[in-house]
Every structure is written in C-alpha cells, then in structure tokens.
Design a protein around this motif. Structure first.
Motif, PDB file in Angstrom:
ATOM      1  N   HIS A   9       1.100  -0.945  -0.052  1.00  0.00           N
ATOM      2  CA  HIS A   9       0.111  -0.198  -0.105  1.00  0.00           C
ATOM      3  C   HIS A   9       0.697   1.010   0.146  1.00  0.00           C
ATOM      4  O   HIS A   9       0.749   1.940  -0.677  1.00  0.00           O
ATOM      5  N   ALA A  10       2.141   1.249   0.697  1.00  0.00           N
ATOM      6  CA  ALA A  10       2.268   2.093   0.944  1.00  0.00           C
ATOM      7  C   ALA A  10       3.529   2.751  -0.089  1.00  0.00           C
ATOM      8  O   ALA A  10       3.512   4.048  -0.385  1.00  0.00           O
ATOM      9  N   SER A  11       3.941   1.991  -1.539  1.00  0.00           N
ATOM     10  CA  SER A  11       5.131   1.583  -2.222  1.00  0.00           C
ATOM     11  C   SER A  11       3.247   2.611  -3.666  1.00  0.00           C
ATOM     12  O   SER A  11       4.049   2.203  -4.519  1.00  0.00           O
ATOM     13  N   SER A  12       2.164   2.170  -3.708  1.00  0.00           N
ATOM     14  CA  SER A  12       1.686   2.072  -4.926  1.00  0.00           C
ATOM     15  C   SER A  12       0.786   3.818  -4.963  1.00  0.00           C
ATOM     16  O   SER A  12       0.535   4.260  -6.032  1.00  0.00           O
ATOM     17  N   PHE A  13       2.050   4.877  -4.404  1.00  0.00           N
ATOM     18  CA  PHE A  13       0.747   6.231  -4.666  1.00  0.00           C
ATOM     19  C   PHE A  13       1.914   7.144  -6.100  1.00  0.00           C
ATOM     20  O   PHE A  13       1.434   7.701  -6.787  1.00  0.00           O
ATOM     21  N   GLY A  14       3.607   6.513  -6.201  1.00  0.00           N
ATOM     22  CA  GLY A  14       4.269   6.473  -7.469  1.00  0.00           C
ATOM     23  C   GLY A  14       3.125   6.425  -8.918  1.00  0.00           C
ATOM     24  O   GLY A  14       3.398   7.445  -9.337  1.00  0.00           O
ATOM     25  N   ARG A  15       2.875   5.229  -9.083  1.00  0.00           N
ATOM     26  CA  ARG A  15       1.363   5.116 -10.275  1.00  0.00           C
ATOM     27  C   ARG A  15       0.430   6.146 -10.146  1.00  0.00           C
ATOM     28  O   ARG A  15       0.451   6.230 -11.397  1.00  0.00           O
ATOM     29  N   ALA A  16       0.418   7.010  -9.406  1.00  0.00           N
ATOM     30  CA  ALA A  16      -0.842   7.585  -9.674  1.00  0.00           C
ATOM     31  C   ALA A  16      -0.567   9.815  -9.013  1.00  0.00           C
ATOM     32  O   ALA A  16      -1.041   9.790  -8.870  1.00  0.00           O
ATOM     33  N   ALA A  17       0.960   9.596  -9.543  1.00  0.00           N
ATOM     34  CA  ALA A  17       1.928  10.366  -8.997  1.00  0.00           C
ATOM     35  C   ALA A  17       1.014  11.976  -9.729  1.00  0.00           C
ATOM     36  O   ALA A  17       0.843  13.084  -8.799  1.00  0.00           O
ATOM     37  N   ALA A  18       1.105  12.236 -10.756  1.00  0.00           N
ATOM     38  CA  ALA A  18       0.147  13.113 -11.165  1.00  0.00           C
ATOM     39  C   ALA A  18      -1.033  13.564 -10.230  1.00  0.00           C
ATOM     40  O   ALA A  18      -1.721  14.819 -10.095  1.00  0.00           O
ATOM     41  N   ALA A  19      -2.081  12.194 -10.852  1.00  0.00           N
ATOM     42  CA  ALA A  19      -3.448  12.123 -10.566  1.00  0.00           C
ATOM     43  C   ALA A  19      -3.227  13.012  -8.318  1.00  0.00           C
ATOM     44  O   ALA A  19      -3.840  13.346  -7.990  1.00  0.00           O
ATOM     45  N   TYR A  20      -2.381  12.233  -7.744  1.00  0.00           N
ATOM     46  CA  TYR A  20      -2.551  12.998  -6.344  1.00  0.00           C
ATOM     47  C   TYR A  20      -1.773  14.379  -6.161  1.00  0.00           C
ATOM     48  O   TYR A  20      -2.205  14.841  -5.238  1.00  0.00           O
ATOM     49  N   GLU A  21      -1.144  14.607  -7.072  1.00  0.00           N
ATOM     50  CA  GLU A  21      -0.914  16.128  -7.173  1.00  0.00           C
ATOM     51  C   GLU A  21      -2.135  17.199  -7.702  1.00  0.00           C
ATOM     52  O   GLU A  21      -2.413  18.097  -6.604  1.00  0.00           O
ATOM     53  N   GLU A  22      -2.670  16.199  -8.200  1.00  0.00           N
ATOM     54  CA  GLU A  22      -3.663  16.907  -9.365  1.00  0.00           C
ATOM     55  C   GLU A  22      -5.348  17.291  -8.190  1.00  0.00           C
ATOM     56  O   GLU A  22      -5.864  18.146  -7.285  1.00  0.00           O
ATOM     57  N   HIS A  23      -5.583  16.301  -7.730  1.00  0.00           N
ATOM     58  CA  HIS A  23      -6.769  15.879  -6.135  1.00  0.00           C
ATOM     59  C   HIS A  23      -6.704  15.760  -5.012  1.00  0.00           C
ATOM     60  O   HIS A  23      -7.639  15.457  -4.194  1.00  0.00           O
ATOM     61  N   ARG A  24      -5.034  15.504  -4.826  1.00  0.00           N
ATOM     62  CA  ARG A  24      -4.901  15.936  -2.792  1.00  0.00           C
ATOM     63  C   ARG A  24      -5.058  16.822  -2.538  1.00  0.00           C
ATOM     64  O   ARG A  24      -4.642  18.183  -3.010  1.00  0.00           O
ATOM     65  N   PRO A  25      -5.638  17.546  -1.145  1.00  0.00           N
ATOM     66  CA  PRO A  25      -6.212  18.234  -0.257  1.00  0.00           C
ATOM     67  C   PRO A  25      -4.489  18.847  -0.061  1.00  0.00           C
ATOM     68  O   PRO A  25      -4.051  18.325   0.146  1.00  0.00           O
ATOM     69  N   ASP A  26      -4.667  20.107  -0.051  1.00  0.00           N
ATOM     70  CA  ASP A  26      -3.874  20.808   1.023  1.00  0.00           C
ATOM     71  C   ASP A  26      -3.538  20.512   2.300  1.00  0.00           C
ATOM     72  O   ASP A  26      -5.001  19.675   3.015  1.00  0.00           O
ATOM     73  N   TYR A  27      -3.215  21.287   3.528  1.00  0.00           N
ATOM     74  CA  TYR A  27      -3.817  21.733   4.807  1.00  0.00           C
ATOM     75  C   TYR A  27      -4.176  23.084   5.517  1.00  0.00           C
ATOM     76  O   TYR A  27      -3.684  23.917   4.905  1.00  0.00           O
ATOM     77  N   ALA A  28      -5.118  22.880   6.306  1.00  0.00           N
ATOM     78  CA  ALA A  28      -5.037  23.992   6.729  1.00  0.00           C
ATOM     79  C   ALA A  28      -4.582  24.259   7.795  1.00  0.00           C
ATOM     80  O   ALA A  28      -3.382  24.204   7.751  1.00  0.00           O
ATOM     81  N   GLN A  29      -4.079  25.623   6.774  1.00  0.00           N
ATOM     82  CA  GLN A  29      -3.051  26.782   7.651  1.00  0.00           C
ATOM     83  C   GLN A  29      -3.052  26.917   9.503  1.00  0.00           C
ATOM     84  O   GLN A  29      -1.754  27.091   9.584  1.00  0.00           O
ATOM     85  N   ALA A  30      -3.793  26.728  10.068  1.00  0.00           N
ATOM     86  CA  ALA A  30      -4.073  26.900  11.116  1.00  0.00           C
ATOM     87  C   ALA A  30      -3.591  25.717  12.127  1.00  0.00           C
ATOM     88  O   ALA A  30      -3.059  25.676  13.157  1.00  0.00           O
ATOM     89  N   ALA A  31      -3.862  24.776  11.261  1.00  0.00           N
ATOM     90  CA  ALA A  31      -3.424  22.765  11.475  1.00  0.00           C
ATOM     91  C   ALA A  31      -1.733  22.705  11.740  1.00  0.00           C
ATOM     92  O   ALA A  31      -1.106  23.016  12.791  1.00  0.00           O
ATOM     93  N   VAL A  32      -1.038  23.540  10.656  1.00  0.00           N
ATOM     94  CA  VAL A  32       0.282  23.894   9.631  1.00  0.00           C
ATOM     95  C   VAL A  32       0.697  24.556  11.289  1.00  0.00           C
ATOM     96  O   VAL A  32       1.719  24.063  11.566  1.00  0.00           O
ATOM     97  N   ARG A  33       0.103  25.563  11.380  1.00  0.00           N
ATOM     98  CA  ARG A  33       1.026  27.050  12.277  1.00  0.00           C
ATOM     99  C   ARG A  33       0.610  26.120  14.250  1.00  0.00           C
ATOM    100  O   ARG A  33       1.983  26.038  14.649  1.00  0.00           O
ATOM    101  N   TRP A  34       0.006  25.132  14.520  1.00  0.00           N
ATOM    102  CA  TRP A  34      -0.342  24.185  15.452  1.00  0.00           C
ATOM    103  C   TRP A  34       0.239  23.498  15.180  1.00  0.00           C
ATOM    104  O   TRP A  34       1.565  23.360  16.394  1.00  0.00           O
ATOM    105  N   ALA A  35       1.049  22.316  14.419  1.00  0.00           N
ATOM    106  CA  ALA A  35       2.270  21.790  14.592  1.00  0.00           C
ATOM    107  C   ALA A  35       3.966  21.720  14.881  1.00  0.00           C
ATOM    108  O   ALA A  35       3.935  21.412  15.394  1.00  0.00           O
ATOM    109  N   LEU A  36       4.031  23.377  14.467  1.00  0.00           N
ATOM    110  CA  LEU A  36       4.765  24.137  14.662  1.00  0.00           C
ATOM    111  C   LEU A  36       5.174  25.265  15.316  1.00  0.00           C
ATOM    112  O   LEU A  36       6.745  25.473  15.622  1.00  0.00           O
ATOM    113  N   ASP A  37       4.182  25.287  16.514  1.00  0.00           N
ATOM    114  CA  ASP A  37       4.193  27.035  16.670  1.00  0.00           C
ATOM    115  C   ASP A  37       5.300  26.428  18.459  1.00  0.00           C
ATOM    116  O   ASP A  37       5.628  27.719  18.954  1.00  0.00           O
ATOM    117  N   LEU A  38       5.902  25.659  18.809  1.00  0.00           N
ATOM    118  CA  LEU A  38       6.206  24.597  19.604  1.00  0.00           C
ATOM    119  C   LEU A  38       7.692  24.543  19.179  1.00  0.00           C
ATOM    120  O   LEU A  38       8.997  23.821  19.157  1.00  0.00           O
TER     121      LEU A  38
END
Length: 261
Positions: A9-38
């Motif tokens: 499963h972990a190695s399956s994504f390469g065959r769909a790399a372009a579709a992954y980039e096009e369709h997967r979401p980004d991350y909530a900016q507030a979540a990224v700030r909290w992940a790193l604020d310490l």
C-alpha cells in the motif's frame, strides 16, 4: 495490515503521482501553525513528502524546508512543482540528513506508513533537543449526513482508518509514536483538529478517492466497479449532483516534542 500489505500500500502512490498532486487537498493553515508553534527554530523536514502538498505550505510560510520522499515518481512531481526546494530521496527509516539538523519533522498523511521501530530513532537523531514531531492528516467530516453515507458507499479501501475524526483520534492515540524503546525520546503527545474544506465536483471527488492506497492496489475491474458506485451515489445527492461543492474536512494533528535527554 501485515507488513507485506503495508509495504504494498505504501508503495502504490507513484503510479498515480500526477493525479495525487492534482486531486489531493492541501492542509489547513491553522493546523500547520499549531503543528509547528513549539518548534525552536525555522528548519523543517517534510518527511514522506509525496508530491509536496504540505511542502508548499511550509515554504510559503517562510520556513527553511527540506523534503524527503522514497518514491521516485512522487519525488519527480515534487521537483517539478517546487524546483527550488531541497528535496532528497530517502525514507523515515533512513533519513539522509545530519544529526540534530532540523527543528521540526512533519509528515502529511504519511506517518502511518512509517515503521516506527526504525523511524523513531531516525527522527530523534535528526531533530534538535526540544524539536517537534508532528503528523497531519486530512479527514472527512462524517458528522455531515451525506459524508457519512459516502463513507459507507465507498468502503474502507477509499475511506478507511484515520479518514474520519473518531477513527483518527483512536488510531493515532498511540499507534504512530516511536516505539520499541524510542518512545522515551519523545514527550506526551497532543491531538488537535482544525476545520478545513476542499472545492470539488462529483468527478473530481471520485478522482480524489481513486488516489487512496486501498483503491490503487485493487484489481482493475473491482476498482472501476467501486468508483462507479461512488459516482452513482454522488449523482443521487442534491449536495453533490449539480455543480461544485465544498467537501467538509478537518486537518487533524498529532504533535510531540523530542526530549532533551
């Protein structure tokens, strides 16, 4: 999932790399700030970076970002999107960085693929004392009725463990922390959740779900049949049938600090 299935499963994504980039979401900016604020400084490693969905957000925030990704096709897509970002081939179990070289390690929808028996000591090695380890996951908000029904229709291959808030909380409570003695290198973990969303059409949501590992490893006829079921469901719902809609999500974060000793 046994080790062989995990690796498949972990190695399956390469065959769909372009579709992954096009369709997967980004991350909530507030979540990224909290992940790193310490984090004690600006040097961040995006580990298991994929096509750079999280990397781009880190760079836009002005952080000194390095990406590490094991899949050549995913790494090539990251280089294409973000040619000025240092990006190297490597894995969580063998990180190609020097000791104490980063202030934070983050992983976007990737930490559940790490073998923490090996990745835990490696992450601790590259982090400075007091550095932060954060995993981020985008999950579907199945408190919304039509999303809960979408989960049922899609099956666990498309919307599985960690993909909705309750299951994410349970799955990440202890499962993705460094294990086999490495836990002592990190403090007590914290969980947090942040509202997020993604503009989708029925067709683009089908394409998004098609990039899930469980779908990518399915036999082709079974995969197409499942995607057909999802299309039929989306066509039947007033929330999703007519035009573009907001897919309700949360960005969920698991955060812990590397201990100084």
């Amino acid at each position: 999932m046994d080790e062989g299935d995990r690796l498949r499963h972990a190695s399956s994504f390469g065959r769909a790399a372009a579709a992954y980039e096009e369709h997967r979401p980004d991350y909530a900016q507030a979540a990224v700030r909290w992940a790193l604020d310490l984090a004690p400084g600006p040097r961040v490693l995006d580990l298991g970076a994929g096509t750079g969905k999280l990397t781009g957000t880190l760079v836009a925030a002005g952080l000194e970002t390095t990406a590490v990704e094991p899949d050549p096709a995913m790494l090539a897509e990251l280089h294409r999107r973000l040619p000025n970002v240092p990006a190297r081939s490597g894995s969580a179990e063998a990180i190609p960085l020097a000791d104490a070289s980063v202030d934070a390690v983050v992983a976007g929808n990737a930490m559940h693929w790490f073998d923490m028996a090996f990745a835990g000591p490696e992450i601790a090695r590259v982090l400075v004392p007091g550095g932060i380890l954060s995993g981020l996951w985008n999950v579907l908000d199945d408190r919304i009725d039509w999303v809960a029904e979408l989960r049922r229709v899609s099956g666990s291959e498309a919307i599985g463990p960690r993909d909705t808030p309750d299951s994410w909380r349970a799955e990440t409570a202890t499962a993705h922390l460094p294990a086999n003695g490495a836990t002592a290198r990190f403090g007590t973990p914290e969980q947090a959740e942040f509202p997020h969303g993604q503009r989708r059409t029925a067709d683009s949501l089908v394409e998004t779900l098609a990039t899930r590992a469980g779908m990518l490893v399915m036999p082709e006829r079974e995969r197409e049949a499942r995607l057909g079921q999802i299309r039929a469901f989306l066509a039947s719902r007033p929330e999703t049938a007519a035009s573009e809609f907001e897919l309700p999500m949360l960005t969920c974060v698991l955060r812990t600090r590397r201990l100084s000793t």
